[in-house]
Design a protein around this motif. Structure first.
Motif, PDB file in Angstrom:
ATOM      1  N   GLY A  70     -10.647   0.976  -1.210  1.00 50.61           N
ATOM      2  CA  GLY A  70     -10.680   0.102  -0.042  1.00 50.61           C
ATOM      3  C   GLY A  70      -9.855   0.687   1.088  1.00 50.61           C
ATOM      4  O   GLY A  70      -8.970   1.505   0.884  1.00 50.61           O
TER       5      GLY A  70
ATOM      6  N   TRP B 215      -6.658  -5.415  -8.042  1.00 55.04           N
ATOM      7  CA  TRP B 215      -7.834  -4.974  -7.297  1.00 55.04           C
ATOM      8  C   TRP B 215      -8.195  -3.528  -7.655  1.00 55.04           C
ATOM      9  O   TRP B 215      -9.352  -3.197  -7.868  1.00 55.04           O
TER      10      TRP B 215
ATOM     11  N   GLN C  15      -5.632   4.167  -3.395  1.00 56.19           N
ATOM     12  CA  GLN C  15      -6.172   2.855  -3.723  1.00 56.19           C
ATOM     13  C   GLN C  15      -7.558   2.710  -3.117  1.00 56.19           C
ATOM     14  O   GLN C  15      -7.824   3.222  -2.037  1.00 56.19           O
TER      15      GLN C  15
ATOM     16  N   SER D 164      -9.077  -4.071   3.998  1.00 52.73           N
ATOM     17  CA  SER D 164      -9.102  -4.799   2.721  1.00 52.73           C
ATOM     18  C   SER D 164      -7.703  -4.911   2.130  1.00 52.73           C
ATOM     19  O   SER D 164      -7.366  -5.925   1.517  1.00 52.73           O
ATOM     20  N   THR D 165      -6.871  -3.896   2.326  1.00 56.37           N
ATOM     21  CA  THR D 165      -5.501  -3.955   1.838  1.00 56.37           C
ATOM     22  C   THR D 165      -4.712  -5.046   2.537  1.00 56.37           C
ATOM     23  O   THR D 165      -3.950  -5.778   1.904  1.00 56.37           O
TER      24      THR D 165
ATOM     25  N   PHE E 245      -9.838  -3.295 -11.191  1.00 57.54           N
ATOM     26  CA  PHE E 245     -11.230  -3.720 -11.253  1.00 57.54           C
ATOM     27  C   PHE E 245     -12.167  -2.778 -10.497  1.00 57.54           C
ATOM     28  O   PHE E 245     -13.285  -2.528 -10.927  1.00 57.54           O
ATOM     29  N   THR E 246     -11.737  -2.254  -9.377  1.00 56.86           N
ATOM     30  CA  THR E 246     -12.608  -1.365  -8.618  1.00 56.86           C
ATOM     31  C   THR E 246     -12.683   0.018  -9.225  1.00 56.86           C
ATOM     32  O   THR E 246     -13.706   0.680  -9.124  1.00 56.86           O
TER      33      THR E 246
ATOM     34  N   LEU F 294      -5.903  -8.370   1.241  1.00 55.23           N
ATOM     35  CA  LEU F 294      -5.332  -8.566  -0.089  1.00 55.23           C
ATOM     36  C   LEU F 294      -3.830  -8.834  -0.019  1.00 55.23           C
ATOM     37  O   LEU F 294      -3.276  -9.517  -0.879  1.00 55.23           O
TER      38      LEU F 294
ATOM     39  N   LYS G  37       0.840  -1.206   0.000  1.00 55.41           N
ATOM     40  CA  LYS G  37       0.000   0.000   0.000  1.00 55.41           C
ATOM     41  C   LYS G  37       0.870   1.249   0.000  1.00 55.41           C
ATOM     42  O   LYS G  37       0.533   2.246  -0.637  1.00 55.41           O
TER      43      LYS G  37
ATOM     44  N   VAL H 257      -1.466  -8.061  -6.573  1.00 59.25           N
ATOM     45  CA  VAL H 257      -2.875  -8.209  -6.204  1.00 59.25           C
ATOM     46  C   VAL H 257      -3.530  -6.843  -5.989  1.00 59.25           C
ATOM     47  O   VAL H 257      -4.655  -6.610  -6.431  1.00 59.25           O
ATOM     48  N   LEU H 258      -2.827  -5.905  -5.367  1.00 57.76           N
ATOM     49  CA  LEU H 258      -3.399  -4.571  -5.155  1.00 57.76           C
ATOM     50  C   LEU H 258      -3.599  -3.826  -6.471  1.00 57.76           C
ATOM     51  O   LEU H 258      -4.586  -3.100  -6.641  1.00 57.76           O
TER      52      LEU H 258
END
Length: 88
Positions: free
Chosen positions: A27, A78, A25, A31-32, A81-82, A35, A18, A74-75
């Protein structure tokens, strides 16, 4: 590595990821961190499949690098997509 050590590694890797990724980012921190655990798992899988380096010992630098790279991947996925969901 035990399951508790793996969870701690993933949580810390998520927090570091993060901090590495610039910008805002989606979330929150919870959530971070979750993830990050998923990213550590992904990083360990990719590392062992491609480079023969996995999540072996908690204090190993290769374990940390693989987990952090996996968490960053992964972040980023994520966030992709968000963000696309928010602009539509």
């Amino acid at each position: 590595m035990g399951i508790i050590a793996f969870l701690i590694l993933g949580l810390i890797a998520g927090a570091i990821a993060k901090l590495i990724i610039p910008g805002d980012q989606p979330g929150g921190w919870l959530s971070t961190l979750v993830l990050g655990v998923v990213g550590a798992l992904l990083g360990g899988w990719i590392g062992s499949a491609v480079f023969g380096v996995g999540l072996e010992e908690f204090w190993s630098i290769q374990t940390w690098l693989v987990a952090i790279v996996g968490a960053v991947i992964v972040l980023l996925i994520w966030g992709f997509f968000t963000r696309s969901r928010r602009t539509v």
